[in-house]
Design a protein around this motif. Structure first.
Motif, PDB file in Angstrom:
ATOM      1  N   THR A 124      -0.806  18.198   3.329  1.00  0.00           N
ATOM      2  CA  THR A 124      -0.429  19.573   3.667  1.00  0.00           C
ATOM      3  C   THR A 124       1.017  19.782   3.288  1.00  0.00           C
ATOM      4  OG1 THR A 124      -2.032  19.805   5.457  1.00  0.00           O
ATOM      5  CG2 THR A 124      -0.055  21.171   5.572  1.00  0.00           C
ATOM      6  N   SER A 125       1.273  20.728   2.411  1.00  0.00           N
ATOM      7  CA  SER A 125       2.625  20.888   1.880  1.00  0.00           C
ATOM      8  C   SER A 125       2.691  22.109   0.973  1.00  0.00           C
ATOM      9  CB  SER A 125       3.017  19.634   1.078  1.00  0.00           C
ATOM     10  OG  SER A 125       4.366  19.663   0.676  1.00  0.00           O
ATOM     11  N   MET A 126       3.919  22.378   0.491  1.00  0.00           N
ATOM     12  CA  MET A 126       4.127  23.363  -0.566  1.00  0.00           C
ATOM     13  C   MET A 126       4.216  22.610  -1.887  1.00  0.00           C
ATOM     14  SD  MET A 126       4.790  26.446  -1.701  1.00  0.00           S
ATOM     15  CE  MET A 126       5.750  27.644  -0.761  1.00  0.00           C
ATOM     16  N   TYR A 127       3.457  23.049  -2.872  1.00  0.00           N
ATOM     17  CA  TYR A 127       3.462  22.398  -4.178  1.00  0.00           C
ATOM     18  C   TYR A 127       4.068  23.345  -5.203  1.00  0.00           C
ATOM     19  CZ  TYR A 127       0.606  18.829  -2.092  1.00  0.00           C
ATOM     20  OH  TYR A 127       0.157  17.798  -1.288  1.00  0.00           O
ATOM     21  N   LEU A 128       5.043  22.840  -5.934  1.00  0.00           N
ATOM     22  CA  LEU A 128       5.769  23.645  -6.910  1.00  0.00           C
ATOM     23  C   LEU A 128       5.587  23.063  -8.297  1.00  0.00           C
ATOM     24  CD1 LEU A 128       9.073  24.171  -4.930  1.00  0.00           C
ATOM     25  CD2 LEU A 128       7.399  25.923  -5.442  1.00  0.00           C
ATOM     26  N   CYS A 129       5.204  23.939  -9.214  1.00  0.00           N
ATOM     27  CA  CYS A 129       5.090  23.570 -10.611  1.00  0.00           C
ATOM     28  C   CYS A 129       6.341  24.065 -11.331  1.00  0.00           C
ATOM     29  CB  CYS A 129       3.838  24.206 -11.215  1.00  0.00           C
ATOM     30  SG  CYS A 129       3.627  23.943 -12.980  1.00  0.00           S
ATOM     31  N   ALA A 130       6.782  23.325 -12.333  1.00  0.00           N
ATOM     32  CA  ALA A 130       7.948  23.743 -13.114  1.00  0.00           C
ATOM     33  C   ALA A 130       7.757  23.345 -14.569  1.00  0.00           C
ATOM     34  CB  ALA A 130       9.228  23.113 -12.561  1.00  0.00           C
ATOM     35  N   SER A 131       8.496  24.004 -15.445  1.00  0.00           N
ATOM     36  CA  SER A 131       8.436  23.650 -16.859  1.00  0.00           C
ATOM     37  C   SER A 131       9.817  23.755 -17.477  1.00  0.00           C
ATOM     38  CB  SER A 131       7.447  24.564 -17.604  1.00  0.00           C
ATOM     39  OG  SER A 131       7.945  25.882 -17.702  1.00  0.00           O
ATOM     40  N   SER A 132       9.985  23.101 -18.631  1.00  0.00           N
ATOM     41  CA  SER A 132      11.258  23.143 -19.346  1.00  0.00           C
ATOM     42  C   SER A 132      11.034  22.695 -20.775  1.00  0.00           C
ATOM     43  CB  SER A 132      12.294  22.249 -18.672  1.00  0.00           C
ATOM     44  OG  SER A 132      11.933  20.884 -18.802  1.00  0.00           O
ATOM     45  N   PHE A 133      12.037  22.970 -21.620  1.00  0.00           N
ATOM     46  CA  PHE A 133      11.993  22.439 -22.976  1.00  0.00           C
ATOM     47  C   PHE A 133      12.214  20.929 -22.930  1.00  0.00           C
ATOM     48  CE2 PHE A 133      11.304  26.126 -25.313  1.00  0.00           C
ATOM     49  CZ  PHE A 133      12.047  27.166 -24.782  1.00  0.00           C
ATOM     50  N   ARG A 134      11.787  20.246 -23.988  1.00  0.00           N
ATOM     51  CA  ARG A 134      11.823  18.778 -23.990  1.00  0.00           C
ATOM     52  C   ARG A 134      13.222  18.234 -23.779  1.00  0.00           C
ATOM     53  NH1 ARG A 134       8.377  15.987 -28.183  1.00  0.00           N
ATOM     54  NH2 ARG A 134       6.908  16.200 -26.475  1.00  0.00           N
ATOM     55  N   LEU A 135      14.192  18.734 -24.521  1.00  0.00           N
ATOM     56  CA  LEU A 135      15.555  18.232 -24.362  1.00  0.00           C
ATOM     57  C   LEU A 135      16.189  18.949 -23.190  1.00  0.00           C
ATOM     58  CD1 LEU A 135      16.648  17.960 -28.077  1.00  0.00           C
ATOM     59  CD2 LEU A 135      15.838  16.164 -26.554  1.00  0.00           C
ATOM     60  N   ALA A 136      15.595  18.775 -22.053  1.00  0.00           N
ATOM     61  CA  ALA A 136      15.941  19.631 -20.916  1.00  0.00           C
ATOM     62  C   ALA A 136      16.850  18.951 -19.926  1.00  0.00           C
ATOM     63  CB  ALA A 136      14.689  20.097 -20.223  1.00  0.00           C
ATOM     64  N   ASN A 137      17.376  17.773 -20.311  1.00  0.00           N
ATOM     65  CA  ASN A 137      18.313  17.227 -19.351  1.00  0.00           C
ATOM     66  C   ASN A 137      19.590  18.032 -19.324  1.00  0.00           C
ATOM     67  OD1 ASN A 137      18.985  16.438 -21.882  1.00  0.00           O
ATOM     68  ND2 ASN A 137      19.297  14.304 -21.419  1.00  0.00           N
ATOM     69  N   THR A 138      19.732  18.952 -20.272  1.00  0.00           N
ATOM     70  CA  THR A 138      20.861  19.867 -20.199  1.00  0.00           C
ATOM     71  C   THR A 138      20.417  21.263 -19.824  1.00  0.00           C
ATOM     72  OG1 THR A 138      20.650  20.398 -22.537  1.00  0.00           O
ATOM     73  CG2 THR A 138      22.137  18.598 -21.953  1.00  0.00           C
ATOM     74  N   GLY A 139      19.166  21.421 -19.610  1.00  0.00           N
ATOM     75  CA  GLY A 139      18.661  22.754 -19.309  1.00  0.00           C
ATOM     76  C   GLY A 139      18.001  22.817 -17.960  1.00  0.00           C
ATOM     77  N   GLU A 140      17.651  24.012 -17.549  1.00  0.00           N
ATOM     78  CA  GLU A 140      17.112  24.167 -16.223  1.00  0.00           C
ATOM     79  C   GLU A 140      15.592  24.169 -16.240  1.00  0.00           C
ATOM     80  OE1 GLU A 140      18.879  26.404 -17.868  1.00  0.00           O
ATOM     81  OE2 GLU A 140      18.183  28.445 -17.501  1.00  0.00           O
ATOM     82  N   LEU A 141      15.049  23.892 -15.098  1.00  0.00           N
ATOM     83  CA  LEU A 141      13.611  24.014 -14.888  1.00  0.00           C
ATOM     84  C   LEU A 141      13.279  25.434 -14.473  1.00  0.00           C
ATOM     85  CD1 LEU A 141      12.725  20.795 -12.844  1.00  0.00           C
ATOM     86  CD2 LEU A 141      12.968  21.082 -15.309  1.00  0.00           C
ATOM     87  N   PHE A 142      12.110  25.889 -14.886  1.00  0.00           N
ATOM     88  CA  PHE A 142      11.597  27.188 -14.462  1.00  0.00           C
ATOM     89  C   PHE A 142      10.423  26.934 -13.529  1.00  0.00           C
ATOM     90  CE2 PHE A 142      14.040  29.869 -17.274  1.00  0.00           C
ATOM     91  CZ  PHE A 142      14.432  28.985 -18.260  1.00  0.00           C
ATOM     92  N   PHE A 143      10.502  27.522 -12.346  1.00  0.00           N
ATOM     93  CA  PHE A 143       9.526  27.222 -11.307  1.00  0.00           C
ATOM     94  C   PHE A 143       8.519  28.343 -11.125  1.00  0.00           C
ATOM     95  CE2 PHE A 143      10.760  23.348  -9.129  1.00  0.00           C
ATOM     96  CZ  PHE A 143      12.031  23.127  -9.623  1.00  0.00           C
ATOM     97  N   GLY A 144       7.310  27.949 -10.715  1.00  0.00           N
ATOM     98  CA  GLY A 144       6.340  28.911 -10.228  1.00  0.00           C
ATOM     99  C   GLY A 144       6.636  29.285  -8.793  1.00  0.00           C
ATOM    100  N   GLU A 145       5.816  30.183  -8.238  1.00  0.00           N
ATOM    101  CA  GLU A 145       6.045  30.690  -6.897  1.00  0.00           C
ATOM    102  C   GLU A 145       5.614  29.715  -5.810  1.00  0.00           C
ATOM    103  OE1 GLU A 145       8.135  33.279  -7.544  1.00  0.00           O
ATOM    104  OE2 GLU A 145       6.976  34.727  -6.398  1.00  0.00           O
ATOM    105  N   GLY A 146       4.873  28.695  -6.190  1.00  0.00           N
ATOM    106  CA  GLY A 146       4.447  27.707  -5.213  1.00  0.00           C
ATOM    107  C   GLY A 146       3.024  27.928  -4.729  1.00  0.00           C
ATOM    108  N   SER A 147       2.399  26.824  -4.346  1.00  0.00           N
ATOM    109  CA  SER A 147       1.062  26.868  -3.738  1.00  0.00           C
ATOM    110  C   SER A 147       1.144  26.151  -2.401  1.00  0.00           C
ATOM    111  CB  SER A 147       0.039  26.148  -4.626  1.00  0.00           C
ATOM    112  OG  SER A 147      -0.085  26.787  -5.879  1.00  0.00           O
ATOM    113  N   ARG A 148       0.900  26.899  -1.344  1.00  0.00           N
ATOM    114  CA  ARG A 148       0.965  26.303  -0.005  1.00  0.00           C
ATOM    115  C   ARG A 148      -0.422  25.823   0.382  1.00  0.00           C
ATOM    116  NH1 ARG A 148       4.644  25.704   3.656  1.00  0.00           N
ATOM    117  NH2 ARG A 148       6.096  27.161   2.688  1.00  0.00           N
ATOM    118  N   LEU A 149      -0.561  24.504   0.498  1.00  0.00           N
ATOM    119  CA  LEU A 149      -1.845  23.885   0.805  1.00  0.00           C
ATOM    120  C   LEU A 149      -1.864  23.404   2.245  1.00  0.00           C
ATOM    121  CD1 LEU A 149      -4.600  22.609  -0.013  1.00  0.00           C
ATOM    122  CD2 LEU A 149      -3.311  20.564  -0.681  1.00  0.00           C
TER     123      LEU A 149
END
Lengths: 116, 114
Positions: free
Chosen positions: B86-111
């Protein structure tokens, strides 16, 4: 191992006053550092990042953060808080490495409460 | 704008059920991530994927699996749900060379697992 610590669970400030949300990190080598904000029942939004260069980084919504290598800190600041800044704030670190696939290590979060 | 969409905002499941959480991004990002968010623990990485059909374990992979058959879609699977998932689950994505870039998150799924 990499880690991020946000020593305060909650920070309370009055509207119009300056705010600081603290973050310290532990990572081998030089880090990439990030701040994110989360509003209730929403995903995280990017605020700002430190990659290299000037230790004072400016970001969205008037926020800024100061990278301090000697103290391994990256505190989030704003000169004048707004009630709408009330949210959950996360500090995150990424290791500077060619093999890094971009995953971030997050702190436990700090709730900012700005009172009118 | 980058959009990361999680198919279900709220789910209630019973112990032992198989649960699928779906995530789709529209920015052609190579990297995709599943995090779990719990109060006082921040975000903890479950799995991530840096390419189609590639996956790597994060910090807390036990009890979870993932699937990435297409670049834009990353699914989190709970083979047999338990109450401690039971938790909030967050998905995120980024470009491959993303250690210098930010993650983009979804709104979350509360299970919630009963």
């Amino acid at each position: 191992a990499q880690s991020v610590a946000q020593p305060e669970d909650q920070v309370n400030v009055a509207e119009g006053n300056p705010l600081t949300v603290k973050c310290t990190y532990s990572v081998s080598g030089n880090p990439y550092l990030f701040w994110y904000v989360q509003y209730p029942n929403r995903g995280l939004q990017f605020l700002l990042k430190y990659i290299t260069g000037d230790n004072l980084v400016k970001g969205s919504y008037g926020f800024e953060a100061e990278f301090n290598k000697s103290q391994t800190s990256f505190h989030l600041k704003k000169p004048s808080a707004l009630v709408s800044d009330s949210a959950l704030y996360f500090c995150a670190v990424s290791q500077r490495s060619s093999s890094n696939t971009g995953k971030l290590i997050f702190g436990q979060g700090t709730t900012l409460q700005v009172k009118p | 704008d980058v959009k990361v969409t999680q198919s279900s905002r709220y789910l209630v499941k019973r112990t032992g059920e198989k649960v699928f959480l779906e995530c789709v991004q529209d920015m052609d990002h190579e990297n995709m991530f599943w995090y779990r968010q719990d109060p006082g623990l921040g975000l903890r990485l479950i799995y991530f994927s840096y390419d189609v059909k590639m996956k790597e374990k994060g910090d807390i992979p036990e009890g979870y699996s993932v699937s990435r058959e297409k670049k834009e879609r990353f699914s989190l699977i709970l083979e047999s749900a338990s109450t401690n998932q039971t938790s909030m689950y967050l998905c995120a994505s980024s470009f491959r060379l993303a250690n210098t870039g930010e993650l983009f998150f979804g709104e979350g799924s509360r299970l919630t697992v009963l």
